[in-house]
Design a protein around this motif. Structure first.
Motif, PDB file in Angstrom:
ATOM      1  N   SER A 132      36.597  34.598  35.683  1.00 16.82           N
ATOM      2  CA  SER A 132      37.965  34.734  35.202  1.00 16.82           C
ATOM      3  C   SER A 132      38.539  36.041  35.731  1.00 16.82           C
ATOM      4  N   TRP A 133      39.852  36.088  35.887  1.00 21.05           N
ATOM      5  CA  TRP A 133      40.488  37.290  36.388  1.00 21.05           C
ATOM      6  C   TRP A 133      41.941  37.292  35.941  1.00 21.05           C
ATOM      7  N   SER A 134      42.572  38.444  36.025  1.00 24.37           N
ATOM      8  CA  SER A 134      43.999  38.543  35.767  1.00 24.37           C
ATOM      9  C   SER A 134      44.715  38.617  37.103  1.00 24.37           C
ATOM     10  N   GLY A 135      45.971  38.165  37.141  1.00 25.08           N
ATOM     11  CA  GLY A 135      46.702  38.166  38.398  1.00 25.08           C
ATOM     12  C   GLY A 135      46.823  36.784  38.989  1.00 25.08           C
ATOM     13  N   SER A 168      29.867  36.417  34.706  1.00 25.93           N
ATOM     14  CA  SER A 168      31.007  37.312  34.530  1.00 25.93           C
ATOM     15  C   SER A 168      31.305  37.441  33.052  1.00 25.93           C
ATOM     16  N   THR A 169      31.134  38.637  32.510  1.00 18.89           N
ATOM     17  CA  THR A 169      31.403  38.890  31.106  1.00 18.89           C
ATOM     18  C   THR A 169      32.746  39.581  30.971  1.00 18.89           C
ATOM     19  N   GLY A 170      33.607  39.059  30.111  1.00 18.11           N
ATOM     20  CA  GLY A 170      34.912  39.649  29.905  1.00 18.11           C
ATOM     21  C   GLY A 170      35.894  39.232  30.972  1.00 18.11           C
ATOM     22  N   ASN A 171      36.964  39.987  31.109  1.00 13.75           N
ATOM     23  CA  ASN A 171      38.032  39.652  32.048  1.00 13.75           C
ATOM     24  C   ASN A 171      38.427  40.888  32.849  1.00 13.75           C
ATOM     25  N   GLY A 172      37.424  41.542  33.445  1.00 16.96           N
ATOM     26  CA  GLY A 172      37.653  42.822  34.097  1.00 16.96           C
ATOM     27  C   GLY A 172      38.205  42.738  35.504  1.00 16.96           C
ATOM     28  N   ILE A 173      38.136  41.574  36.167  1.00 16.33           N
ATOM     29  CA  ILE A 173      38.596  41.459  37.549  1.00 16.33           C
ATOM     30  C   ILE A 173      40.120  41.474  37.567  1.00 16.33           C
ATOM     31  N   ARG A 174      40.700  42.517  38.184  1.00 15.72           N
ATOM     32  CA  ARG A 174      42.146  42.671  38.220  1.00 15.72           C
ATOM     33  C   ARG A 174      42.761  42.140  39.511  1.00 15.72           C
ATOM     34  N   LYS A 175      41.974  42.102  40.569  1.00 11.93           N
ATOM     35  CA  LYS A 175      42.505  41.687  41.859  1.00 11.93           C
ATOM     36  C   LYS A 175      41.448  40.891  42.594  1.00 11.93           C
ATOM     37  N   ILE A 176      41.873  39.755  43.144  1.00 13.81           N
ATOM     38  CA  ILE A 176      40.931  38.911  43.885  1.00 13.81           C
ATOM     39  C   ILE A 176      41.620  38.437  45.158  1.00 13.81           C
TER      40      ILE A 176
END
Length: 468
Positions: free
Chosen positions: A268-271, A244-252
């Motif tokens: 990694s993810w935000s939220g 996983s490159t970057g922090n593009g996952i917004r919802k899991i």
């Protein structure tokens, strides 16, 4: 070669076997329903369909004898048809080029050539059949729910155009290794139970609920993925690595990586951290900084690798059993929270209590706010120690990682403190690893002359580097 001509029907259907085991059938719309029994009286295993047909004729294919294993429809023209339901079909309009639902459900057909003008494949059209491979024409725009589900002999699928996919299309295709196409939104249960799957589709941006549950994938590249559904990658016995490159996952979603026994790293993810996210995934090493408003029920239950975790300044609630039986946890740093004590109950750390009902976990709190933590009915049960201030929180932006061979070892340097390094051989075997908590580390005893994959976890960033 001798050619034998058999007249199976007059005006309605003409069958011409081109060899002892091949039959050509010229169709007239609406007539195959009447003549399929006569066709079944032959012994040919290969059947070629020509002429014109509609949904009534195609539904009659379900009655083909099980000795028919090869079906060539490349020269067949499929006409539009409007059913009122009296013909056994669901009452609706069937488009030109459309294969109706359940056409070859549970059939013995192993090979099929579809018409170039094929526009759509209906729900369960080939489900539970003996198909070994299939090529979807470029003209095809829609494939319905479970169209190829439970095809246990299906090994490969070649998709030539852009398709609107239904749910569970390849569910339980246990021999399927690859679907050669680009899928932006992977639907619900799309590859569920595909235990032989080796590759994910290209271009994924969203992954639906249970899309890869129970699959045989060893690694998954989530670069570019923004949403992951519930249990999307759960119960995958071979999954070891996530890129996983970057922090593009917004919802899991809930349980996205539930019960993956060999998984060693999470993206990694935000939220928020959803319930059951990494529960029963004992070997996973997640980010050393957990910074979401809510840490869901049993999110990290049963993990056995992380010995130190920091809670970021956003954390406001830790739900029941969030860290249940996470026996490796020795240090919990909450200094970044200051005096903002998150809501928590005894159940959040269930299974970690000692005989006195306390937790043998060192809780590191900000010195200036120590009193509020010591007065809390749950946090006061930890071994509280004061730290001068919280460590600065660094973001994943522009994190640089350098990896190089040095004699019999590998050196890793990062602009962010390194949480974990794992080195894998090309075969997928773990060769070495450590948890340095520093910006530089060296791992010795690495075989020379072999390609190695080095996974580096630093903060919210995971990077994979190939070393020759």
């Amino acid at each position: 070669m001798n050619i034998i001509v058999r007249n199976i029907a007059v005006a309605a259907l003409c069958a011409v076997p081109v060899s002892g085991l091949a039959m050509e059938v010229n169709l007239t719309p609406g007539k195959f329903v009447e003549e399929v029994l006569r066709v079944n009286g032959a012994t040919d295993s290969n059947v070629t369909l020509t002429g014109q047909a509609d949904a009534r004729d195609l539904m009659a294919m379900a009655s083909l004898r099980r000795t028919v294993t090869s079906l060539d429809m490349s020269q067949l023209s499929i006409l539009a048809y409007d059913s009122d339901g009296s013909d056994g079909l669901t009452a609706r309009k069937y488009a030109a080029g459309e294969i109706p639902p359940y056409m070859l459900f549970d059939s013995a057909v192993e090979e099929i050539v579809l018409p170039a003008s094929l526009s759509a494949i209906g729900d369960h059209a080939f489900s539970a059949s003996n198909l070994k491979s299939i090529r979807i024409p470029a003209f095809t725009r829609a494939i319905g729910d479970d169209a190829f589900s439970d095809c246990h002999n299906l090994t490969s699928v070649d998709v030539c155009g852009d398709v609107d996919w239904g749910a569970g299309v390849f569910r339980n295709c246990t021999a399927l290794r690859k679907v050669d196409c680009e899928i932006k939104h992977v639907p619900k249960a799309f590859f569920e139970g595909c235990v032989s799957l080796e590759y994910t589709p290209l271009g994924m941006a969203a992954v639906g609920d249970r899309a890869f549950k129970g699959c045989g994938l060893r690694s998954v590249d989530l670069t570019g993925v923004e949403e992951i559904g519930e249990f999307a990658f759960a119960e995958m016995p071979r999954l070891e690595m996530i890129t996983s490159t970057g922090n593009g996952i917004r919802k899991i979603g809930k349980g996205a990586f539930f019960n993956d026994p060999r998984l060693s790293g999470s993206p990694s993810w935000s939220g928020n951290v959803p319930a059951l996210l990494l529960a029963a995934t004992p070997m996973v090493r997640y980010s050393s900084m957990v910074d979401s408003e809510v840490i869901g029920t049993a999110a990290f239950a049963g993990t056995k690798v992380n010995d130190s975790i920091a809670l970021g300044p956003k954390v406001r609630k830790i739900e029941g059993h969030a860290f249940r039986a996470a026996h490796s946890l020795n240090i919990l740093n909450v200094a970044a929270l200051g005096g903002n004590v998150p809501e928590v109950t005894d159940e959040a750390f269930s299974g970690l209590e000692n005989d006195e009902g306390r937790y043998s976990i060192n809780l590191q709190v900000d010195r200036g706010n120590s009193a509020v933590w010591r007065a809390h009915p749950v946090w006061s049960k930890f071994n509280i120690s004061d730290v001068t201030s919280s460590a600065p929180v660094m973001t994943a932006e522009n994190v640089e990682v350098a990896v190089r061979r040095v004699n019999d070892g590998i050196e890793v340097i990062s602009t962010l403190p390194i949480d974990a390094v794992e080195i894998y051989a090309a075969s997928g075997t773990l060769v070495a690893g450590n948890t340095p908590r520093a910006e530089r580390t060296f791992l010795s005893g690495i075989p020379q002359g072999e390609v190695m994959l080095v996974k580096v976890v630093a903060g919210d960033t995971m990077k994979i580097v190939k070393v020759l």
